[in-house]
Design a protein around this motif. Structure first.
Motif, PDB file in Angstrom:
ATOM      1  N   ALA A   1       0.871  -1.174   0.000  1.00  9.70           N
ATOM      2  CA  ALA A   1       0.000   0.000   0.000  1.00  9.70           C
ATOM      3  C   ALA A   1       0.904   1.218   0.000  1.00  9.70           C
ATOM      4  O   ALA A   1       1.785   1.343   0.853  1.00  9.70           O
ATOM      5  CB  ALA A   1      -0.919   0.000   1.212  1.00  9.70           C
ATOM      6  N   THR A   2       0.726   2.114  -0.970  1.00  8.98           N
ATOM      7  CA  THR A   2       1.599   3.275  -1.075  1.00  8.98           C
ATOM      8  C   THR A   2       0.895   4.412  -1.812  1.00  8.98           C
ATOM      9  O   THR A   2       0.017   4.170  -2.642  1.00  8.98           O
ATOM     10  CB  THR A   2       2.903   2.910  -1.809  1.00  8.98           C
ATOM     11  N   ARG A   3       1.312   5.640  -1.491  1.00 13.52           N
ATOM     12  CA  ARG A   3       0.879   6.797  -2.268  1.00 13.52           C
ATOM     13  C   ARG A   3       1.979   7.267  -3.200  1.00 13.52           C
ATOM     14  O   ARG A   3       1.802   8.270  -3.907  1.00 13.52           O
ATOM     15  CB  ARG A   3       0.487   7.939  -1.320  1.00 13.52           C
ATOM     16  N   ASP A   4       3.101   6.583  -3.172  1.00 12.11           N
ATOM     17  CA  ASP A   4       4.252   6.953  -3.995  1.00 12.11           C
ATOM     18  C   ASP A   4       4.004   6.507  -5.439  1.00 12.11           C
ATOM     19  O   ASP A   4       3.943   5.306  -5.732  1.00 12.11           O
ATOM     20  CB  ASP A   4       5.515   6.304  -3.428  1.00 12.11           C
ATOM     21  N   HIS A   5       3.864   7.480  -6.315  1.00 12.01           N
ATOM     22  CA  HIS A   5       3.566   7.213  -7.720  1.00 12.01           C
ATOM     23  C   HIS A   5       4.606   6.274  -8.344  1.00 12.01           C
ATOM     24  O   HIS A   5       4.267   5.306  -9.035  1.00 12.01           O
ATOM     25  CB  HIS A   5       3.547   8.559  -8.461  1.00 12.01           C
ATOM     26  N   ASP A   6       5.882   6.556  -8.090  1.00 12.39           N
ATOM     27  CA  ASP A   6       6.965   5.755  -8.667  1.00 12.39           C
ATOM     28  C   ASP A   6       6.951   4.331  -8.135  1.00 12.39           C
ATOM     29  O   ASP A   6       7.216   3.378  -8.878  1.00 12.39           O
ATOM     30  CB  ASP A   6       8.312   6.408  -8.374  1.00 12.39           C
ATOM     31  N   GLN A   7       6.621   4.177  -6.848  1.00 11.11           N
ATOM     32  CA  GLN A   7       6.560   2.833  -6.285  1.00 11.11           C
ATOM     33  C   GLN A   7       5.512   1.986  -6.992  1.00 11.11           C
ATOM     34  O   GLN A   7       5.739   0.812  -7.291  1.00 11.11           O
ATOM     35  CB  GLN A   7       6.227   2.904  -4.786  1.00 11.11           C
ATOM     36  N   VAL A   8       4.362   2.576  -7.255  1.00 10.05           N
ATOM     37  CA  VAL A   8       3.305   1.825  -7.938  1.00 10.05           C
ATOM     38  C   VAL A   8       3.772   1.399  -9.328  1.00 10.05           C
ATOM     39  O   VAL A   8       3.602   0.236  -9.733  1.00 10.05           O
ATOM     40  CB  VAL A   8       2.018   2.659  -8.047  1.00 10.05           C
ATOM     41  N   LEU A   9       4.365   2.333 -10.068  1.00 13.24           N
ATOM     42  CA  LEU A   9       4.839   2.002 -11.413  1.00 13.24           C
ATOM     43  C   LEU A   9       5.916   0.923 -11.365  1.00 13.24           C
ATOM     44  O   LEU A   9       5.971   0.044 -12.235  1.00 13.24           O
ATOM     45  CB  LEU A   9       5.375   3.260 -12.092  1.00 13.24           C
ATOM     46  N   TYR A  10       6.759   0.977 -10.336  1.00 14.10           N
ATOM     47  CA  TYR A  10       7.780  -0.069 -10.189  1.00 14.10           C
ATOM     48  C   TYR A  10       7.115  -1.439  -9.989  1.00 14.10           C
ATOM     49  O   TYR A  10       7.508  -2.428 -10.624  1.00 14.10           O
ATOM     50  CB  TYR A  10       8.708   0.229  -9.011  1.00 14.10           C
ATOM     51  N   PHE A  11       6.118  -1.519  -9.128  1.00 15.87           N
ATOM     52  CA  PHE A  11       5.470  -2.794  -8.877  1.00 15.87           C
ATOM     53  C   PHE A  11       4.762  -3.320 -10.128  1.00 15.87           C
ATOM     54  O   PHE A  11       4.712  -4.527 -10.363  1.00 15.87           O
ATOM     55  CB  PHE A  11       4.480  -2.676  -7.720  1.00 15.87           C
ATOM     56  N   VAL A  12       4.207  -2.402 -10.921  1.00 15.16           N
ATOM     57  CA  VAL A  12       3.603  -2.816 -12.189  1.00 15.16           C
ATOM     58  C   VAL A  12       4.685  -3.377 -13.118  1.00 15.16           C
ATOM     59  O   VAL A  12       4.490  -4.423 -13.760  1.00 15.16           O
ATOM     60  CB  VAL A  12       2.873  -1.632 -12.850  1.00 15.16           C
ATOM     61  N   ALA A  13       5.826  -2.695 -13.186  1.00 16.19           N
ATOM     62  CA  ALA A  13       6.931  -3.175 -14.023  1.00 16.19           C
ATOM     63  C   ALA A  13       7.452  -4.512 -13.514  1.00 16.19           C
ATOM     64  O   ALA A  13       7.801  -5.403 -14.305  1.00 16.19           O
ATOM     65  CB  ALA A  13       8.049  -2.137 -14.047  1.00 16.19           C
TER      66      ALA A  13
END
Length: 358
Positions: A69-81
């Motif tokens: 669970a995060t509000r960090d935009h980059d973290q979400v994109l990393y997990f998608v990648a």
């Protein structure tokens, strides 16, 4: 800028346009509730994103399992990648054995992420939530990964040598006191009985399997006291208060129920279970190349140790061996292989009353 489904998708399109590995279709399904998981994903275990109104993004793998669970935009994109690269690496391994950038599934994923974003490759190698500065804090393992603890992993899946592997750590913790607290025969503890002594005993009226089931081992290794057994009398367990009086501040319990393929890991520190509020954890959640526990949570240290084990020891084909090696690296768990194999490890039977002894 608040994270929304639309901002995430547009950011992903930009990343995909600049990469020869990614495309728009790799973005995972999204929703407003984890209850939508089974309706939206193609396979159980795929990533599903829940975007809250406050911009928090929750990643789910399985209908009830939250990965992060995060509000960090980059973290979400990393997990998608990370999800996209995992699927890509699995495809490469399946269709070009012995060739391609993902000959090893885990190192292959790291290399693919390097091509997208070197910082993401470093993050993946670290196994945690944050980027590194490009260096690893420790050198490679450089030793036999099965030497200290993981040697027991493969046999343990069939409950050999015992169903339960329990460990206790704290100041001046005594393995003998731990054994007595759990109901060990005090005479056998006092006389220094060994496992081979119990194996060689002639116990009239009792079958060999009965004696073996009631036999347990104990000792100390790697700063932990250990107790290996199948079951305690009447299922009695030492309570946390009694353990605390003996100086125990940490416990680890691994249990195997091979008939049901259930294997659990239970870690308690300072009287509280370390589990990110998930209760006793099943080892079945571990899949090579993916962190088994909540990202950035209480067990993220183990996610890091497991990733390190995967990268340092691609020669280990059995997942439980990797998992157990990571337990040894992160928590220091050890078991004396020769003492157990040769029967020189300390051992005892559960105390029985006089009627049981006749």
């Amino acid at each position: 800028m608040q994270t929304t489904e639309d901002t995430l998708k547009r950011a992903w399109q930009t990343i995909a346009a600049g990469s020869d590995l990614l495309d728009d279709a790799m973005f995972p399904p999204t929703g407003t509730s984890r209850d939508q998981y089974m309706q939206r994903v193609s396979r159980v275990g795929d990533l599903f994103l829940v975007v809250d109104e406050d911009g928090t993004v929750r990643g789910h793998r399985g209908s009830g399992r939250e990965d992060f669970a995060t509000r960090d935009h980059d973290q979400v994109l990393y997990f998608v990648a990370e999800q996209a690269v995992h699927d890509l690496a699995e495809h490469i391994v399946a269709h070009s054995p012995g060739r391609g950038p993902a000959v090893n599934l885990v190192s292959g994923q790291a290399e693919l992420l390097d091509r997208i974003n070197p910082a993401w490759g470093s993050r993946y190698r670290d196994g945690g939530m944050s980027d590194l500065d490009g260096t690893r804090t420790d050198g490679p393992c450089g030793r036999d990964p099965l030497e200290r603890f993981a040697w027991v992993a493969r046999e343990w899946r069939d409950q050999d040598p015992y169903t339960v592997l329990a460990f206790f750590r704290g100041e001046n913790v005594s393995a003998e006191q731990i054994a007595l607290l759990h109901g060990a025969d005090p005479d056998q503890v006092a006389t220094g009985t060994r496992l081979l002594d119990l194996r060689d005993r002639d116990d009239p009226g009792r079958e060999h399997w009965e004696t073996a089931w009631e036999t347990f081992c104990f000792g100390e290794a790697g700063g932990w006291a250990f107790l290996l057994y199948n079951e305690t009398p009447d299922g009695v367990q030492a309570d946390s208060a009694a353990l605390a009086r003996l100086g125990v501040t940490e416990t680890v319990e691994l249990t195997a129920t091979s008939a049901k393929a259930i294997y659990t890991f239970d870690y308690v520190r300072d009287g509280r279970r370390v589990d990110d509020d998930r209760g006793v954890l099943e080892l079945i959640w571990y899949k090579r190349g993916r962190a088994p526990y909540y990202r950035g949570g209480q067990l993220d240290f183990f996610n890091r140790a497991l990733r390190r084990a995967e990268l340092d020891h691609p020669e280990l084909f059995h997942d439980f061996e990797l998992y157990f090696h990571a337990l040894e690296v992160s928590l220091g768990l050890q078991l004396p292989r020769q003492d157990i194999k040769e029967g020189t490890v300390r051992a005892a039977q559960w105390a029985r009353d006089d009627a049981d002894r006749r």
